[in-house]
Design a protein around this motif. Sequence first.
Motif, PDB file in Angstrom:
ATOM      1  N   MET A 170       0.520  -1.259  -0.232  1.00 34.06           N
ATOM      2  CA  MET A 170      -0.014  -0.229  -0.267  1.00 34.06           C
ATOM      3  C   MET A 170       0.887   1.205   0.137  1.00 34.06           C
ATOM      4  O   MET A 170       2.098   1.436   0.529  1.00 34.06           O
ATOM      5  N   ASP A 171       0.554   2.054  -1.026  1.00 33.19           N
ATOM      6  CA  ASP A 171       1.591   3.277  -1.119  1.00 33.19           C
ATOM      7  C   ASP A 171       1.201   4.232   0.193  1.00 33.19           C
ATOM      8  O   ASP A 171      -0.273   4.356   0.629  1.00 33.19           O
ATOM      9  N   SER A 172       2.525   4.702   1.227  1.00 37.02           N
ATOM     10  CA  SER A 172       1.776   5.453   2.367  1.00 37.02           C
ATOM     11  C   SER A 172       1.298   6.494   2.038  1.00 37.02           C
ATOM     12  O   SER A 172       0.702   6.756   3.019  1.00 37.02           O
ATOM     13  N   SER A 173       1.318   7.151   0.935  1.00 38.37           N
ATOM     14  CA  SER A 173       0.516   8.539   0.911  1.00 38.37           C
ATOM     15  C   SER A 173      -1.035   8.144   0.658  1.00 38.37           C
ATOM     16  O   SER A 173      -1.501   8.716   1.313  1.00 38.37           O
ATOM     17  N   LYS A 174      -1.745   7.024   0.175  1.00 38.77           N
ATOM     18  CA  LYS A 174      -3.092   6.271  -0.111  1.00 38.77           C
ATOM     19  C   LYS A 174      -3.359   5.923   1.305  1.00 38.77           C
ATOM     20  O   LYS A 174      -4.649   6.111   1.345  1.00 38.77           O
ATOM     21  N   LYS A 175      -1.793   5.189   2.118  1.00 33.80           N
ATOM     22  CA  LYS A 175      -3.094   4.366   3.526  1.00 33.80           C
ATOM     23  C   LYS A 175      -3.362   5.908   4.345  1.00 33.80           C
ATOM     24  O   LYS A 175      -3.954   5.865   5.311  1.00 33.80           O
ATOM     25  N   LYS A 176      -2.772   6.558   3.831  1.00 30.94           N
ATOM     26  CA  LYS A 176      -2.732   8.064   4.926  1.00 30.94           C
ATOM     27  C   LYS A 176      -3.031   8.819   4.537  1.00 30.94           C
ATOM     28  O   LYS A 176      -4.465   9.191   5.440  1.00 30.94           O
ATOM     29  N   ARG A 177      -4.342   8.426   3.615  1.00 32.52           N
ATOM     30  CA  ARG A 177      -5.162   9.319   3.538  1.00 32.52           C
ATOM     31  C   ARG A 177      -6.112   8.640   3.950  1.00 32.52           C
ATOM     32  O   ARG A 177      -7.641   9.291   3.907  1.00 32.52           O
ATOM     33  N   TRP A 178      -6.931   7.080   3.480  1.00 30.59           N
ATOM     34  CA  TRP A 178      -7.262   6.682   3.645  1.00 30.59           C
ATOM     35  C   TRP A 178      -7.305   6.298   5.210  1.00 30.59           C
ATOM     36  O   TRP A 178      -9.028   6.427   5.888  1.00 30.59           O
ATOM     37  N   GLU A 179      -6.460   6.038   6.259  1.00 29.20           N
ATOM     38  CA  GLU A 179      -6.440   6.808   7.476  1.00 29.20           C
ATOM     39  C   GLU A 179      -7.332   8.012   7.777  1.00 29.20           C
ATOM     40  O   GLU A 179      -8.079   8.070   9.640  1.00 29.20           O
ATOM     41  N   GLU A 180      -7.326   8.883   7.509  1.00 32.60           N
ATOM     42  CA  GLU A 180      -7.741  10.148   7.319  1.00 32.60           C
ATOM     43  C   GLU A 180      -8.909  10.217   7.464  1.00 32.60           C
ATOM     44  O   GLU A 180     -10.132  10.710   8.759  1.00 32.60           O
ATOM     45  N   VAL A 181      -9.180   9.915   6.767  1.00 29.57           N
ATOM     46  CA  VAL A 181     -11.281  10.084   5.996  1.00 29.57           C
ATOM     47  C   VAL A 181     -11.596   9.288   6.828  1.00 29.57           C
ATOM     48  O   VAL A 181     -12.460   9.032   7.526  1.00 29.57           O
ATOM     49  N   TYR A 182     -10.670   7.835   6.933  1.00 31.82           N
ATOM     50  CA  TYR A 182     -11.551   6.407   7.454  1.00 31.82           C
ATOM     51  C   TYR A 182     -12.162   6.958   9.539  1.00 31.82           C
ATOM     52  O   TYR A 182     -12.950   7.461  10.137  1.00 31.82           O
ATOM     53  N   PHE A 241     -14.541   2.211   0.031  1.00 28.90           N
ATOM     54  CA  PHE A 241     -13.698   4.067  -0.397  1.00 28.90           C
ATOM     55  C   PHE A 241     -12.313   3.711  -0.812  1.00 28.90           C
ATOM     56  O   PHE A 241     -11.268   4.072  -1.492  1.00 28.90           O
ATOM     57  N   TYR A 242     -11.201   2.422  -0.558  1.00 27.01           N
ATOM     58  CA  TYR A 242      -9.792   2.156  -0.464  1.00 27.01           C
ATOM     59  C   TYR A 242      -9.946   2.319  -2.262  1.00 27.01           C
ATOM     60  O   TYR A 242      -8.898   2.391  -3.202  1.00 27.01           O
ATOM     61  N   GLU A 243     -10.498   1.619  -2.948  1.00 27.60           N
ATOM     62  CA  GLU A 243     -10.453   0.973  -3.595  1.00 27.60           C
ATOM     63  C   GLU A 243     -11.047   1.544  -4.674  1.00 27.60           C
ATOM     64  O   GLU A 243     -10.401   2.410  -5.970  1.00 27.60           O
ATOM     65  N   GLU A 244     -11.581   2.932  -4.586  1.00 29.02           N
ATOM     66  CA  GLU A 244     -11.921   4.322  -5.686  1.00 29.02           C
ATOM     67  C   GLU A 244     -11.284   5.344  -4.969  1.00 29.02           C
ATOM     68  O   GLU A 244     -11.963   6.647  -5.524  1.00 29.02           O
ATOM     69  N   MET A 245     -10.636   5.715  -3.858  1.00 24.96           N
ATOM     70  CA  MET A 245     -10.259   6.678  -3.382  1.00 24.96           C
ATOM     71  C   MET A 245      -9.711   7.643  -4.507  1.00 24.96           C
ATOM     72  O   MET A 245      -9.589   9.173  -3.830  1.00 24.96           O
ATOM     73  N   ASP A 246      -8.792   6.919  -5.718  1.00 26.01           N
ATOM     74  CA  ASP A 246      -8.718   8.146  -6.256  1.00 26.01           C
ATOM     75  C   ASP A 246      -9.536   8.856  -7.513  1.00 26.01           C
ATOM     76  O   ASP A 246      -9.396   9.651  -7.913  1.00 26.01           O
ATOM     77  N   HIS A 247     -10.478   8.541  -7.281  1.00 27.06           N
ATOM     78  CA  HIS A 247     -11.715   8.811  -8.003  1.00 27.06           C
ATOM     79  C   HIS A 247     -12.883   9.677  -7.758  1.00 27.06           C
ATOM     80  O   HIS A 247     -14.168  10.338  -7.701  1.00 27.06           O
ATOM     81  N   VAL A 248     -12.839   9.823  -6.441  1.00 30.44           N
ATOM     82  CA  VAL A 248     -13.239  10.762  -5.098  1.00 30.44           C
ATOM     83  C   VAL A 248     -12.745  11.991  -4.612  1.00 30.44           C
ATOM     84  O   VAL A 248     -11.868  11.615  -4.061  1.00 30.44           O
ATOM     85  N   LYS A 249     -13.351  13.193  -4.957  1.00 32.42           N
ATOM     86  CA  LYS A 249     -13.621  14.346  -4.880  1.00 32.42           C
ATOM     87  C   LYS A 249     -13.548  14.839  -3.235  1.00 32.42           C
ATOM     88  O   LYS A 249     -14.027  14.140  -2.584  1.00 32.42           O
ATOM     89  N   GLY A 250     -12.489  15.669  -2.921  1.00 35.27           N
ATOM     90  CA  GLY A 250     -12.494  15.418  -1.455  1.00 35.27           C
ATOM     91  C   GLY A 250     -13.975  16.279  -0.353  1.00 35.27           C
ATOM     92  O   GLY A 250     -14.074  15.854   0.055  1.00 35.27           O
ATOM     93  N   LYS A 251     -14.104  17.728  -1.205  1.00 38.62           N
ATOM     94  CA  LYS A 251     -15.806  18.017  -1.011  1.00 38.62           C
ATOM     95  C   LYS A 251     -17.280  16.591  -0.694  1.00 38.62           C
ATOM     96  O   LYS A 251     -17.740  16.821   0.306  1.00 38.62           O
ATOM     97  N   LEU A 252     -17.002  16.099  -1.472  1.00 42.44           N
ATOM     98  CA  LEU A 252     -17.944  14.745  -1.807  1.00 42.44           C
ATOM     99  C   LEU A 252     -17.392  13.448  -0.693  1.00 42.44           C
ATOM    100  O   LEU A 252     -19.103  12.469  -1.239  1.00 42.44           O
ATOM    101  N   LEU A 253     -16.826  13.265   0.104  1.00 41.89           N
ATOM    102  CA  LEU A 253     -16.472  12.461   0.933  1.00 41.89           C
ATOM    103  C   LEU A 253     -17.913  11.990   1.215  1.00 41.89           C
ATOM    104  O   LEU A 253     -17.710  11.174   1.750  1.00 41.89           O
ATOM    105  N   PHE A 254     -18.505  12.495   2.617  1.00 42.55           N
ATOM    106  CA  PHE A 254     -19.322  12.070   3.170  1.00 42.55           C
ATOM    107  C   PHE A 254     -20.312  11.510   2.214  1.00 42.55           C
ATOM    108  O   PHE A 254     -20.728  10.701   2.696  1.00 42.55           O
ATOM    109  N   PRO A 255     -20.881  12.405   1.656  1.00 42.44           N
ATOM    110  CA  PRO A 255     -21.920  12.237   0.149  1.00 42.44           C
ATOM    111  C   PRO A 255     -22.195  10.546  -0.441  1.00 42.44           C
ATOM    112  O   PRO A 255     -22.628  10.021  -0.422  1.00 42.44           O
ATOM    113  N   TRP A 256     -20.679  10.668  -0.313  1.00 39.51           N
ATOM    114  CA  TRP A 256     -20.531   9.775  -1.592  1.00 39.51           C
ATOM    115  C   TRP A 256     -20.288   8.388  -0.350  1.00 39.51           C
ATOM    116  O   TRP A 256     -20.868   7.521  -0.964  1.00 39.51           O
ATOM    117  N   LEU A 257     -19.906   7.840   0.664  1.00 39.54           N
ATOM    118  CA  LEU A 257     -19.309   6.858   2.209  1.00 39.54           C
ATOM    119  C   LEU A 257     -20.901   6.921   2.098  1.00 39.54           C
ATOM    120  O   LEU A 257     -20.537   5.800   2.406  1.00 39.54           O
TER     121      LEU A 257
END
Length: 127
Positions: free
Chosen positions: A1-13, A45-61
């Motif tokens: 797992m890419d460390s920046s991707k892991k960090k973003r996932w952890e922050e969103v989680y 989310f982890y699988e699709e996080m590269d395609h999800v925009k920051g402002k739309l995270l909660f509605p998407w989740l």
Amino acid sequence: MDSSKKKRWEEVYERYSDDIYRMLLHLLQDTRYVDDIVHDTFLCFYEEMDHVKGKLLFPWLSHVARNLASNKYKRMQIAVEKEQKYTLSQGEECASVEEECIEKETCMELRKFRESIFTRLNREHPL
């Protein structure tokens, strides 16, 4: 797992997992499946996080979580129906009165579960 991707996932989680949990608990009124659906939501989310925009995270989740909850119910209902058809197709003797009552209660419980999901979804997110 890419460390920046892991960090973003952890922050969103960390930021949204409690909100998603509460939303699902409110919708389902049943704790049996909430943890699994939250897990699956963040896996998606982890699988699709590269395609999800920051402002739309909660509605998407929340959209993903609601769809997973609905799909979980549908799979449960199909499994019960298949089991009932299999039992009947095997020519087994009729179940005892107690077994029939348990099956009916399970079906009624599933129906109520489904109705509560769709009622809440339609009330909170009308088409």
